[in-house]
Design a protein around this motif. Structure first.
Motif, mmCIF file in Angstrom:
data_model
loop_
_atom_site.group_PDB
_atom_site.id
_atom_site.type_symbol
_atom_site.label_atom_id
_atom_site.label_comp_id
_atom_site.label_asym_id
_atom_site.label_seq_id
_atom_site.Cartn_x
_atom_site.Cartn_y
_atom_site.Cartn_z
ATOM 1 N N ALA A 47 -30.594 -23.300 -11.526
ATOM 2 C CA ALA A 47 -31.476 -22.184 -11.857
ATOM 3 C C ALA A 47 -32.945 -22.555 -11.690
ATOM 4 C CB ALA A 47 -31.220 -21.716 -13.282
ATOM 5 N N GLY A 48 -33.228 -23.866 -11.571
ATOM 6 C CA GLY A 48 -34.606 -24.305 -11.410
ATOM 7 C C GLY A 48 -35.385 -24.321 -12.706
ATOM 8 N N VAL A 49 -34.679 -24.498 -13.825
ATOM 9 C CA VAL A 49 -35.343 -24.564 -15.133
ATOM 10 C C VAL A 49 -34.887 -25.821 -15.860
ATOM 11 C CG1 VAL A 49 -35.431 -22.042 -15.270
ATOM 12 C CG2 VAL A 49 -33.541 -23.270 -16.345
ATOM 13 N N GLY A 50 -35.538 -26.121 -16.947
ATOM 14 C CA GLY A 50 -35.169 -27.287 -17.738
ATOM 15 C C GLY A 50 -34.057 -26.970 -18.720
ATOM 16 N N ASN A 51 -33.444 -28.035 -19.260
ATOM 17 C CA ASN A 51 -32.375 -27.841 -20.245
ATOM 18 C C ASN A 51 -32.869 -27.097 -21.478
ATOM 19 O OD1 ASN A 51 -30.674 -29.192 -18.549
ATOM 20 N ND2 ASN A 51 -30.561 -31.074 -19.758
ATOM 21 N N ALA A 52 -34.123 -27.359 -21.866
ATOM 22 C CA ALA A 52 -34.668 -26.698 -23.062
ATOM 23 C C ALA A 52 -34.704 -25.189 -22.858
ATOM 24 C CB ALA A 52 -36.059 -27.234 -23.367
ATOM 25 N N THR A 53 -35.048 -24.756 -21.662
ATOM 26 C CA THR A 53 -35.085 -23.318 -21.375
ATOM 27 C C THR A 53 -33.687 -22.721 -21.467
ATOM 28 O OG1 THR A 53 -36.993 -23.591 -19.907
ATOM 29 C CG2 THR A 53 -35.680 -21.592 -19.634
ATOM 30 N N LEU A 54 -32.696 -23.445 -20.936
ATOM 31 C CA LEU A 54 -31.317 -22.955 -21.017
ATOM 32 C C LEU A 54 -30.899 -22.767 -22.471
ATOM 33 C CD1 LEU A 54 -28.267 -24.153 -18.964
ATOM 34 C CD2 LEU A 54 -28.095 -23.874 -21.428
ATOM 35 N N TYR A 55 -31.136 -23.780 -23.299
ATOM 36 C CA TYR A 55 -30.691 -23.688 -24.691
ATOM 37 C C TYR A 55 -31.510 -22.692 -25.497
ATOM 38 C CZ TYR A 55 -27.520 -27.582 -24.036
ATOM 39 O OH TYR A 55 -26.494 -28.375 -23.604
ATOM 40 N N ARG A 56 -32.737 -22.414 -25.057
ATOM 41 C CA ARG A 56 -33.533 -21.406 -25.754
ATOM 42 C C ARG A 56 -32.921 -20.024 -25.545
ATOM 43 N NH1 ARG A 56 -37.989 -23.306 -24.472
ATOM 44 N NH2 ARG A 56 -38.404 -22.169 -22.531
ATOM 45 N N HIS A 57 -32.399 -19.783 -24.364
ATOM 46 C CA HIS A 57 -31.771 -18.487 -24.083
ATOM 47 C C HIS A 57 -30.325 -18.442 -24.563
ATOM 48 C CE1 HIS A 57 -34.868 -16.501 -21.602
ATOM 49 N NE2 HIS A 57 -35.175 -17.715 -21.166
ATOM 50 N N PHE A 58 -29.617 -19.551 -24.414
ATOM 51 C CA PHE A 58 -28.190 -19.595 -24.761
ATOM 52 C C PHE A 58 -27.939 -20.864 -25.582
ATOM 53 C CE2 PHE A 58 -28.698 -17.597 -20.571
ATOM 54 C CZ PHE A 58 -28.231 -16.326 -20.859
ATOM 55 N N PRO A 59 -27.985 -20.756 -26.905
ATOM 56 C CA PRO A 59 -27.875 -21.936 -27.772
ATOM 57 C C PRO A 59 -26.546 -22.675 -27.643
ATOM 58 C CG PRO A 59 -28.730 -20.048 -28.987
ATOM 59 C CD PRO A 59 -28.235 -19.532 -27.669
#
Length: 315
Positions: A47-59
């Motif tokens: 997706a071209g984003v960091g892991n923190a961004t993923l977990y912010r949207h989907f915990p």
């Protein structure tokens, strides 16, 4: 508050929405290729984003899975509703299973969802319960008619379908091309992904009539036609060979081949025939596996199976 600060908030919201869309698209691709146990960091990188961004949207993984597959799972429930209303219970059951198994063959993510249990996915819990009620209602009618064995239970059927369905991705991959495997996301029959996955077609719903051609439904319901006849001199038309089905009164040529997404028809027909009080003796749909294809299926079923993204070039 400065003008720059006021302008920054909408931009941040747009960026957040864009990141969420990128994550959902990447997750769908990765889950399709590798199944629901795919590493989440692979999804974030794609997706071209960091892991923190993923977990912010989907915990949690369950939250991501639910967001990715919610619409396509709802389509399966729509198919169940139509099956329950079918005048012919056996035709309703076979049409419903046509939709279910096309979904199982479409990608590993959908297969994992429908053949295993993942806690925390609310839409999945609803689908499993709806599936159980659909099979139970149709079996009850079939037992009353004397069409299926009196001792067959809903759990018998659900267990058998789950076990068979779990093997569908391996069966699809092993028979997709002569001597070679392909990524499952690329093997769905034309139009199947758009029909079975509502994310591909906004507002689309899945129904037995939308996904199962008359010939395909007739093939799954072979056991319902005791008068089926075969002719050694008759061969399957090109269109029928493409789906592994034959028009009434014909038989499949030994040289005919089924498309990879339809390779599940043969074992499913055998399973359904075992439920009936008087199984028909008509021809089985799709060709039998070769020894080499069976070996490939068993290899694909193993815990050592190669993920799509890990294969060597040309494999």
């Amino acid at each position: 508050m400065t003008v720059g600060a006021r302008d920054g908030a909408p931009r941040q919201r747009r960026d957040a929405r864009r990141n969420r869309e990128l994550l959902l698209e990447a997750a769908h691709e990765v889950f399709t290729e590798q199944g629901l146990d795919a590493p989440l960091d692979v999804i974030a990188r794609r997706a071209g984003v960091g892991n923190a961004t993923l977990y912010r949207h989907f915990p949690t993984r369950a939250a991501l899975v639910d967001a990715v597959f919610r619409d396509s799972l709802t389509g399966t429930m729509d198919a169940g509703e139509q099956a329950r209303r079918a005048p012919d219970a056996w035709a309703g059951l076979t049409a419903y299973l046509e939709v279910v198994f096309r979904t199982l063959a479409a990608d590993r993510g959908s297969n994992d969802l429908m053949t295993t249990h993942l806690r925390g996915v609310e839409s999945l819990e609803a689908v499993h319960e709806h599936n159980r009620r659909t099979v139970d209602a149709l079996l009850s009618r079939l037992r009353d008619e004397g069409t299926v064995r009196a001792d067959v239970t809903t759990e018998d059927v659900l267990f058998g379908l789950a076990a068979l369905g779990r093997a569908v991705p391996a069966l699809t991959a092993a028979t997709a091309t002569p001597g070679g495997r392909v990524t499952l996301g690329a093997t769905a029959a034309p139009g199947a992904r758009a029909t079975l996955d509502a994310r591909a077609t906004p507002g689309a719903t899945t129904s037995p009539d939308a996904t199962a051609s008359p010939d395909a439904r007739a093939t799954l319901a072979t056991a319902a036609s005791p008068d089926t006849t075969t002719s050694p001199d008759t061969t399957t038309s090109p269109d029928a060979a493409a789906t592994g089905t034959a028009p009434p009164g014909t038989t499949t040529s030994p040289d005919a081949t089924a498309t990879a997404p339809d390779a599940w028809r043969r074992p499913l027909a055998l399973f359904l025939a075992g439920l009936r009080t008087a199984p028909a003796a008509g021809p089985l749909p799709a060709p039998a596996l070769t020894a080499a294809e069976l070996g490939e299926v068993l290899r694909e079923l193993g815990p050592h199976r190669t993920r799509a993204g890990d294969r060597e070039p040309g494999a």
